[in-house]
Design an enzyme around this catalytic site. Structure first.
Site, PDB file in Angstrom:
ATOM      1  N   GLY A  59       5.107 -16.337  -5.951  1.00  0.00           N
ATOM      2  CA  GLY A  59       4.489 -17.264  -5.014  1.00  0.00           C
ATOM      3  C   GLY A  59       5.481 -18.305  -4.547  1.00  0.00           C
ATOM      4  O   GLY A  59       6.561 -18.432  -5.109  1.00  0.00           O
ATOM      5  N   CYS A  86       8.318 -13.131 -11.196  1.00  0.00           N
ATOM      6  CA  CYS A  86       8.984 -14.150 -10.369  1.00  0.00           C
ATOM      7  C   CYS A  86       8.396 -15.540 -10.649  1.00  0.00           C
ATOM      8  O   CYS A  86       8.602 -16.085 -11.724  1.00  0.00           O
ATOM      9  CB  CYS A  86       8.908 -13.753  -8.897  1.00  0.00           C
ATOM     10  SG  CYS A  86      10.049 -14.699  -7.891  1.00  0.00           S
ATOM     11  N   TYR A  87       7.604 -16.107  -9.708  1.00  0.00           N
ATOM     12  CA  TYR A  87       6.999 -17.417  -9.982  1.00  0.00           C
ATOM     13  C   TYR A  87       6.151 -17.353 -11.261  1.00  0.00           C
ATOM     14  O   TYR A  87       6.108 -18.308 -12.046  1.00  0.00           O
ATOM     15  CB  TYR A  87       6.133 -17.872  -8.801  1.00  0.00           C
ATOM     16  CG  TYR A  87       5.428 -19.181  -9.076  1.00  0.00           C
ATOM     17  CD1 TYR A  87       6.130 -20.370  -9.051  1.00  0.00           C
ATOM     18  CD2 TYR A  87       4.072 -19.203  -9.404  1.00  0.00           C
ATOM     19  CE1 TYR A  87       5.497 -21.572  -9.349  1.00  0.00           C
ATOM     20  CE2 TYR A  87       3.432 -20.390  -9.694  1.00  0.00           C
ATOM     21  CZ  TYR A  87       4.147 -21.584  -9.661  1.00  0.00           C
ATOM     22  OH  TYR A  87       3.523 -22.779  -9.956  1.00  0.00           O
ATOM     23  N   HIS A 175      11.054  -8.273  -8.702  1.00  0.00           N
ATOM     24  CA  HIS A 175       9.765  -7.742  -8.240  1.00  0.00           C
ATOM     25  C   HIS A 175       9.658  -6.241  -8.527  1.00  0.00           C
ATOM     26  O   HIS A 175      10.117  -5.429  -7.708  1.00  0.00           O
ATOM     27  CB  HIS A 175       9.600  -8.012  -6.736  1.00  0.00           C
ATOM     28  CG  HIS A 175       9.357  -9.454  -6.442  1.00  0.00           C
ATOM     29  ND1 HIS A 175       8.098 -10.004  -6.395  1.00  0.00           N
ATOM     30  CD2 HIS A 175      10.223 -10.461  -6.231  1.00  0.00           C
ATOM     31  CE1 HIS A 175       8.192 -11.301  -6.145  1.00  0.00           C
ATOM     32  NE2 HIS A 175       9.477 -11.593  -6.050  1.00  0.00           N
ATOM     33  N   GLU A 177       7.153  -4.474  -8.210  1.00  0.00           N
ATOM     34  CA  GLU A 177       6.149  -3.858  -7.330  1.00  0.00           C
ATOM     35  C   GLU A 177       6.739  -3.330  -6.030  1.00  0.00           C
ATOM     36  O   GLU A 177       6.091  -2.562  -5.332  1.00  0.00           O
ATOM     37  CB  GLU A 177       5.016  -4.860  -7.042  1.00  0.00           C
ATOM     38  CG  GLU A 177       5.368  -6.086  -6.204  1.00  0.00           C
ATOM     39  CD  GLU A 177       5.941  -7.249  -7.009  1.00  0.00           C
ATOM     40  OE1 GLU A 177       6.595  -6.979  -8.034  1.00  0.00           O
ATOM     41  OE2 GLU A 177       5.771  -8.403  -6.595  1.00  0.00           O
ATOM     42  N   SER A 229     -15.912   4.428  14.939  1.00  0.00           N
ATOM     43  CA  SER A 229     -14.805   4.669  15.876  1.00  0.00           C
ATOM     44  C   SER A 229     -14.195   6.046  15.687  1.00  0.00           C
ATOM     45  O   SER A 229     -13.466   6.527  16.551  1.00  0.00           O
ATOM     46  CB  SER A 229     -13.722   3.616  15.655  1.00  0.00           C
ATOM     47  OG  SER A 229     -13.069   3.851  14.421  1.00  0.00           O
ATOM     48  N   GLY A 230     -14.485   6.661  14.537  1.00  0.00           N
ATOM     49  CA  GLY A 230     -13.847   7.940  14.245  1.00  0.00           C
ATOM     50  C   GLY A 230     -12.566   7.758  13.452  1.00  0.00           C
ATOM     51  O   GLY A 230     -11.936   8.711  13.019  1.00  0.00           O
ATOM     52  N   VAL A 232     -10.578   6.471   9.964  1.00  0.00           N
ATOM     53  CA  VAL A 232     -10.970   6.822   8.603  1.00  0.00           C
ATOM     54  C   VAL A 232     -11.903   5.778   7.977  1.00  0.00           C
ATOM     55  O   VAL A 232     -12.872   6.135   7.292  1.00  0.00           O
ATOM     56  CB  VAL A 232      -9.736   7.128   7.713  1.00  0.00           C
ATOM     57  CG1 VAL A 232      -8.775   5.978   7.660  1.00  0.00           C
ATOM     58  CG2 VAL A 232     -10.144   7.512   6.307  1.00  0.00           C
ATOM     59  N   ASP A 233     -11.668   4.482   8.229  1.00  0.00           N
ATOM     60  CA  ASP A 233     -12.469   3.459   7.546  1.00  0.00           C
ATOM     61  C   ASP A 233     -13.944   3.514   7.965  1.00  0.00           C
ATOM     62  O   ASP A 233     -14.832   3.586   7.107  1.00  0.00           O
ATOM     63  CB  ASP A 233     -11.916   2.049   7.823  1.00  0.00           C
ATOM     64  CG  ASP A 233     -10.444   1.948   7.479  1.00  0.00           C
ATOM     65  OD1 ASP A 233      -9.975   2.781   6.686  1.00  0.00           O
ATOM     66  OD2 ASP A 233      -9.762   1.052   8.003  1.00  0.00           O
ATOM     67  N   SER A 234     -14.190   3.491   9.282  1.00  0.00           N
ATOM     68  CA  SER A 234     -15.600   3.489   9.693  1.00  0.00           C
ATOM     69  C   SER A 234     -16.247   4.834   9.373  1.00  0.00           C
ATOM     70  O   SER A 234     -17.435   4.901   9.045  1.00  0.00           O
ATOM     71  CB  SER A 234     -15.758   3.139  11.172  1.00  0.00           C
ATOM     72  OG  SER A 234     -15.131   4.085  11.994  1.00  0.00           O
ATOM     73  N   LYS A 375      -6.409   1.552   1.536  1.00  0.00           N
ATOM     74  CA  LYS A 375      -6.531   2.646   2.512  1.00  0.00           C
ATOM     75  C   LYS A 375      -6.403   4.033   1.847  1.00  0.00           C
ATOM     76  O   LYS A 375      -7.203   4.928   2.111  1.00  0.00           O
ATOM     77  CB  LYS A 375      -5.439   2.477   3.564  1.00  0.00           C
ATOM     78  CG  LYS A 375      -5.553   3.402   4.718  1.00  0.00           C
ATOM     79  CD  LYS A 375      -6.172   2.663   5.859  1.00  0.00           C
ATOM     80  CE  LYS A 375      -6.276   3.454   7.117  1.00  0.00           C
ATOM     81  NZ  LYS A 375      -6.998   2.671   8.119  1.00  0.00           N
TER      82      LYS A 375
END
Ligand code: XMP
Length: 519
Positions: A59, A86-87, A175, A177, A229-230, A232-234, A375
């Site tokens: 951070g 880190c922080y 880091h 990650e 919308s077509g 992936v999420d919706s 996602k």
């Protein structure tokens, strides 16, 4: 706080790092549930029975200042292993009586080599003799806190990894990650499996039935409306809700006329016929075209498309009686961002199209069944729900669609030209097994006409730009390296088949400094 349903979870305390989301993803990719909370939210957690490990993120704060972000002391009394990054490492050192100094001499940014000093469970199989890691800090621990020992060092800092084995507290200055750290995943593996002793039990697909049941319990006999919308999420959100409440889910597809070739009709048919959704297709392409006529400013175009979409959706939704909920495909990264512990907002580069203004205006309660997921996890969930692969693994597509891929003003002719070029590009990517290697690819139409020669005649036509990027989350991206033969083929095919284009360019810029979309 909701740690009641996963049995085992890793709690990530977000001190405002840009990459906290990646920590959460790495842990989940290893098959363990993780949840991000702010230091403020920690105060509200009453039950730690499911928390098997705690990670402090990096951070922007500095413990060398009189005011800095901290953590309630009770966190150290739970006998739960802690890893500071880190922080997070600097905060641990400070709270346990170590010394931290801010110094230009000790600052390390970018790729740095670290060297092993002593053995640790945290670094099992991490080093050979040294390791290349990603650093981004100016403050550094210069005196060990009591009870801690040094595990690794760099040329400029003696205390790059520290540990207190008795208390099960660990800290790394780099880091793990980010992908630039070699073997960073080993640090997480060692922490969660060897130190926290967690089992690999989490997967997005294993959550399917719980989510369906949660929706059933919440919605009961009420109605939910959803903009489909077509993407992936919706699509996944709609399939999940449909499994729970069947026809009481009303899906509205607003065709702006700014979608890829044939895509909207295809998606509509699939949802109506294959998945039996209660779906209504609204053809609004003429009104979008007329409102966009002669508008070439990118932000103006985005605003017009976004506002018009909301207006049409609202008008259509009103036609249905007794709707109580509005479904949205909000994802976990949006949730993490919206409660960022520093509250800082990155400066606005583009105004994104979403339907965020709707629930307030329409007096509907939001239902966001994907808000716990990244996602990639939504795609896994989609597969578990039987969603077609070509929808489930479709590249991201921006809300304003081709409206921001036709640079400058928009008209019917340009839409048709771009749809054809884009279709050829995407089909060739599929045919050459390249589509799944690329995070996002598309064709754009530049507002430039240039001279060409076809047969014996002069042409004066548009320029098509192709973009293909690799990325993890869209925040940063690199252009994809195509073999020359593929570029040759695609350029030929577009120019020979799409009337209106006589030149094809390939975009070789990364993000930053460019963005993925052009407008
Ligand atoms: P940029 O151009 O900002 O894009 O690098 C990053 C990602 O966001 C997508 N994008 C959008 N998605 N509504 C969306 O839902 C929008 O208005 C929008 N604008 C950009 C873009 O396609 C890329 O995946």
């Amino acid at each position: 706080m909701q740690f009641q349903k996963f049995n085992e979870s890793i709690l990530i305390i977000d001190f405002g790092s840009q990459v906290t989301k990646l920590i959460a993803r790495r842990i989940r990719d290893l098959g363990v549930h993780s949840e991000v909370v702010t230091p403020k939210e920690v105060k509200k957690i009453k039950d730690y029975s499911e928390v098997k490990g705690i990670i402090f993120s990096g951070g922007p704060s500095s413990v060398t200042k009189s005011k800095y972000q901290s953590i309630p002391n009770h966190i150290f009394t739970k006998k739960i292993p802690i890893l500071g990054i880190c922080y997070g490492l600097q905060l641990i050192a400070k709270l346990f009586g170590g010394k931290i100094k801010s110094s230009k001499k000790r600052r390390e940014f970018g790729r740095t080599f670290i060297f092993k000093k002593s053995r640790s469970l945290l670094t099992k199989n991490f080093f050979t003799s040294r390791a290349a890691v990603w650093m981004s800090h100016e403050d550094a621990v210069v005196k060990l806190p009591k009870g801690f020992k040094s595990v690794a060092f760099t040329k400029d800092s003696k205390l790059t990894i520290i540990e207190n084995k008795t208390k099960d507290i660990y800290g790394v200055q780099f880091h793990p990650e980010v992908t630039h750290t070699d073997n960073g995943i080993k640090i997480f593996k060692n922490f969660i499996f060897s130190i926290c002793k967690v089992k690999k039990r989490w997967s997005a697909s294993s959550q399917k039935n719980r989510l369906i049941q949660d929706i059933k319990n919440l919605v009961k006999k009420d109605k939910v409306i959803c903009g489909l919308s077509g993407g992936v999420d919706s699509s996944v959100a709609a399939l999940l809700i449909n499994r729970a409440i069947k026809k009481n889910l009303i899906c509205i597809m607003v065709d702006t006329g700014l979608m890829r070739k044939n895509e909207f009709k295809y998606t509509y048919k699939i949802f109506k016929n294959k998945y039996k959704l209660n779906v209504h297709l609204i053809n609004a392409s003429n009104i979008f075209l007329s409102k966009l006529k002669n508008i070439s400013n990118p932000e103006k175009k985005r605003k017009i498309i976004g506002n018009l979409f909301i207006k049409i959706f609202e008008r259509e939704a009103k036609k249905f009686q007794k709707v109580k909920y509005l479904a949205q495909g909000t994802l976990y990264p949006d949730i993490i961002e919206s409660k960022s512990s520093t509250g800082s907002k990155t400066s606005k580069i583009k105004s994104h199209h979403n339907v965020g203004g709707l629930p307030k205006k329409m007096n509907l309660t939001l239902i966001e069944p994907l808000k716990e997921f990244f996602k990639d996890e939504v795609r896994i969930l989609g597969e578990a729900l039987g969603l077609e692969k070509n929808i489930c693994y479709r590249h991201p597509f921006p809300g304003p669609g081709l409206g921001i891929r036709i640079l400058g003003s928009i008209n019917k002719e340009k839409i048709k030209i771009l749809q054809d070029a884009d279709h050829i590009f995407i089909s060739e990517l599929n045919r050459n097994n390249l589509y799944d290697k690329i995070w996002q690819a598309y064709a754009a139409l530049l507002p430039i006409k240039t001279v060409g020669v076809m047969g014996d005649s002069r042409t004066y036509e548009y320029t098509c730009l192709l973009r293909a990027v690799i990325s993890e989350d869209g925040m940063t991206a690199d252009y994809f390296s195509f073999p020359k033969e593929f570029l040759d083929k695609i350029s030929n095919k577009i120019i020979n088949n799409v009337k209106g284009i006589n030149r094809v360019l390939y975009d070789i810029s990364s993000k930053p400094p460019s963005t993925i979309e052009l407008e």
